[in-house]
Design an enzyme around this catalytic site. Structure first.
Site, PDB file in Angstrom:
ATOM      1  N   GLY A   1      -2.162   6.770  -1.850  1.00 34.03           N
ATOM      2  CA  GLY A   1      -2.353   8.139  -2.334  1.00 34.03           C
ATOM      3  C   GLY A   1      -1.925   9.130  -1.271  1.00 34.03           C
TER       4      GLY A   1
ATOM      5  N   VAL B   1      -6.702  12.470   1.570  1.00 35.13           N
ATOM      6  CA  VAL B   1      -7.750  11.503   1.192  1.00 35.13           C
ATOM      7  C   VAL B   1      -7.683  10.266   2.108  1.00 35.13           C
ATOM      8  CG1 VAL B   1      -8.618  10.017  -0.662  1.00 35.13           C
ATOM      9  CG2 VAL B   1      -7.870  12.343  -1.189  1.00 35.13           C
TER      10      VAL B   1
ATOM     11  N   GLU C   1      -1.106   3.483   2.213  1.00 35.63           N
ATOM     12  CA  GLU C   1       0.211   3.621   1.580  1.00 35.63           C
ATOM     13  C   GLU C   1       0.321   5.065   1.101  1.00 35.63           C
ATOM     14  OE1 GLU C   1       2.606   1.356   1.240  1.00 35.63           O
ATOM     15  OE2 GLU C   1       1.553  -0.359   2.101  1.00 35.63           O
TER      16      GLU C   1
ATOM     17  N   CYS D   1       6.488   7.904  -5.037  1.00 33.16           N
ATOM     18  CA  CYS D   1       6.299   8.123  -3.596  1.00 33.16           C
ATOM     19  C   CYS D   1       7.588   7.986  -2.806  1.00 33.16           C
ATOM     20  CB  CYS D   1       5.246   7.157  -3.063  1.00 33.16           C
ATOM     21  SG  CYS D   1       5.655   5.442  -3.399  1.00 33.16           S
TER      22      CYS D   1
END
Ligand code: NAD
Length: 485
Positions: free
Chosen positions: A194, A198, A216, A250
């Site tokens: 994410g 976070v 990741e 991503c």
């Protein structure tokens, strides 16, 4: 939709059940790992329609794209894992220095215990199941947590995990409150996918229990297009990698640095390929994804003010549609260059040389912003090498986009702000394993050299023996010298 949320009180119970299964040794045998992975693969096949419906309901993911990037990916990942599992589980024999003979040494891949996998919304099936596959392959119990931002997909993938019917493989559903409660539990490894904000919360929680983490993350992944590139092919591959999943990938090329002489040709070719992919009106195309939610839609809409819209630029809030868009004349301090785009907007910046593109990427890296992926397009191998050697990124694809992700023989992971650690194939197995070194000694002879009293004779022998090169090290040294290094 009404999103099913795991009651907070049940979260500790689920983790305790996973721990009990691990402690009982359930997850360790190869047979359990194989049966669980096969069951998971069968469920992905049996529930294909349900999963594809859910992905379409969340953000209009085209069914073929959803199959290739999510269900097909997971199936192929499980097949690869099952083919190699037995070999991966074998102890690795390693040599033992002469000074420590007689004896032998090997490395055992030991399961770490109970793993936690927290995943995002953009590939909600793949990014939850693939790390879970690695954790199971390595013989761990695992608790997954899909993203609440893709509620239909999360419900479908959670129900699939529950159908395995094994407390060693479970799932927690929910948002911040549930994830916080999950992170309050003790795990033996956490793999989080994410954003980097976070990720810091996850790492802080993990620190409480000294739990190792794999992070990741994302970031701005550049594509460098040289004047020596096949511009038409580069444009097609960049357009595909950028607009698949409407840029919500991503490793999508985030921005392009193109050498000035081929700038206009590249922009025109990207425009041509967008039309070929999605027709004259991409909004009417069944093959084009929507933005996940309104906050992301509005965030992206604001980025359209950067530079000049060369292609696309139209939006429709009701269907959360943003056209495949190319921005030109973008300045480095424009908003679109200030954050990961994570949507179908591609800024293109002209540079004077490949060296200037490298400098641009490295400048950002000085601030820790090392990209997750890097793409270099040139028909000159030397030039591609120059880009690779002059930059740093999680992974690289030369003359292509995204596909390095799909090779299970390559590690997938970031560096700096784009993450730490890696998985995919054997790298995932290793991530969720403890590499335990085992040295076995014979009791037939017991040299007294290391034991007190430390006589001058022993000291002389040990000093010589310990610093002397072992025959294998000598061989390595010779081979290095022959290579000129
Ligand atoms: P997201 O909002 O779905 O969040 C990811 C997970 O974090 C979810 O499960 C969510 O419940 C949890 N979470 C959110 N806030 C939390 C909090 N305060 N405390 C604890 N948990 C919390 O997804 P996202 O972060 O918007 O995902 C997009 C980002 O992920 C992009 O930066 C993208 O590049 C990156 N990404 C990386 C990869 C990769 O493999 N490296 C893959 C996909 C996405």
């Amino acid at each position: 939709m009404d999103y099913p949320v795991t009651p907070l009180a049940e979260i500790a119970t689920k983790v305790a059940a996973a721990r009990a299964a691990f402690a009982a040794g359930t997850t360790r045998p190869q047979a359990w790992r194989r049966e669980t992975l096969e069951r998971l693969r069968d469920l992905v096949t049996e529930r294909e329609e349900q999963l594809l419906d859910a992905l379409a309901a969340d953000f209009g993911k085209p069914r073929f794209e959803a199959w290739t990037t999510e269900l097909g990916y997971v199936t192929s990942d499980i097949n690869h894992t099952l083919a190699h599992l037995s070999a991966w589980m074998q102890p690795d024999r390693v040599s033992t220095p002469l000074a420590f003979k007689p004896g032998s040494s090997h490395i055992v891949a030991e399961p770490v215990g109970v793993a936690c996998v927290i995943s995002p919304w953009n590939y909600p099936v793949q990014l939850l199941l693939a790390p879970m596959v690695a954790a199971i392959a390595a013989g761990n119990a695992v608790v997954g947590k899909p993203s609440e931002l893709a509620p239909h997909s999360s419900a479908a993938v959670s129900s699939l995990i529950e159908a395995i019917g094994d407390p060693a493989v479970s799932v927690v559903q929910g948002g911040v409150a549930e994830t916080s409660e999950l992170l309050a539990q003790r795990f033996d490894h956490i793999l989080y996918t994410g954003n980097s904000r976070v990720a810091r919360i996850v790492m802080r929680a993990a620190a409480e229990n000294l739990t190792p983490v794999t992070l990741e993350l994302g970031g701005k992944s550049p594509a460098v297009v040289s004047r020596h590139a096949n511009v038409n092919v580069a444009a097609r591959r960049i357009a595909w990698g950028k607009f698949i999943n409407a840029g919500q990938t991503c490793i999508a090329p985030d921005y392009v640095l193109v050498e000035r002489p081929v700038h206009d040709e590249l922009v025109a070719a990207i425009g041509k390929h967008i039309s070929e992919f999605y027709g004259a009106d991409p909004q009417a195309s069944a093959d084009y994804t929507r933005i996940v939610n309104e906050p992301h839609f509005h965030r992206l809409e604001k980025l359209l003010d950067s530079g000049k819209v060369a292609i696309g630029g139209t939006t429709d809030v009701d269907t959360r549609y943003i056209a495949p868009t190319v921005l030109t004349g973008v300045a480095v301090d424009d908003p679109v260059m200030g954050e990961e785009v994570f949507g179908p907007i591609l800024p293109i910046i002209a540079v004077d040389s490949v060296a200037q593109a490298i400098e641009f990427i490295q400048q950002r890296a000085q601030d820790g912003d090392k990209p997750l992926a890097l793409y270099t397009f040139s028909d000159s191998d030397a030039e591609n090498e120059q880009v690779i050697a002059g930059t740093s990124s999680g992974g690289v694809c030369v003359n292509g986009t995204l596909l390095h992700f799909s090779n299970p023989n390559l590690p997938f992971g970031g560096i700096g702000e784009s993450g730490m650690g890696s998985y995919h194939g054997k790298f995932g197995f290793d991530t969720f394993s403890h590499r335990r070194g085992v040295h076995e000694r014979s009791t037939r002879i017991d040299p007294a050299m290391l034991y007190p009293p430390y006589t001058p004779k022993k000291q002389k022998m040990v000093r010589k023996g310990m610093t002397m090169l072992d025959p294998r090290d000598m061989g390595a040294k010779l081979r290095g010298a022959l290579r000129g290094k």
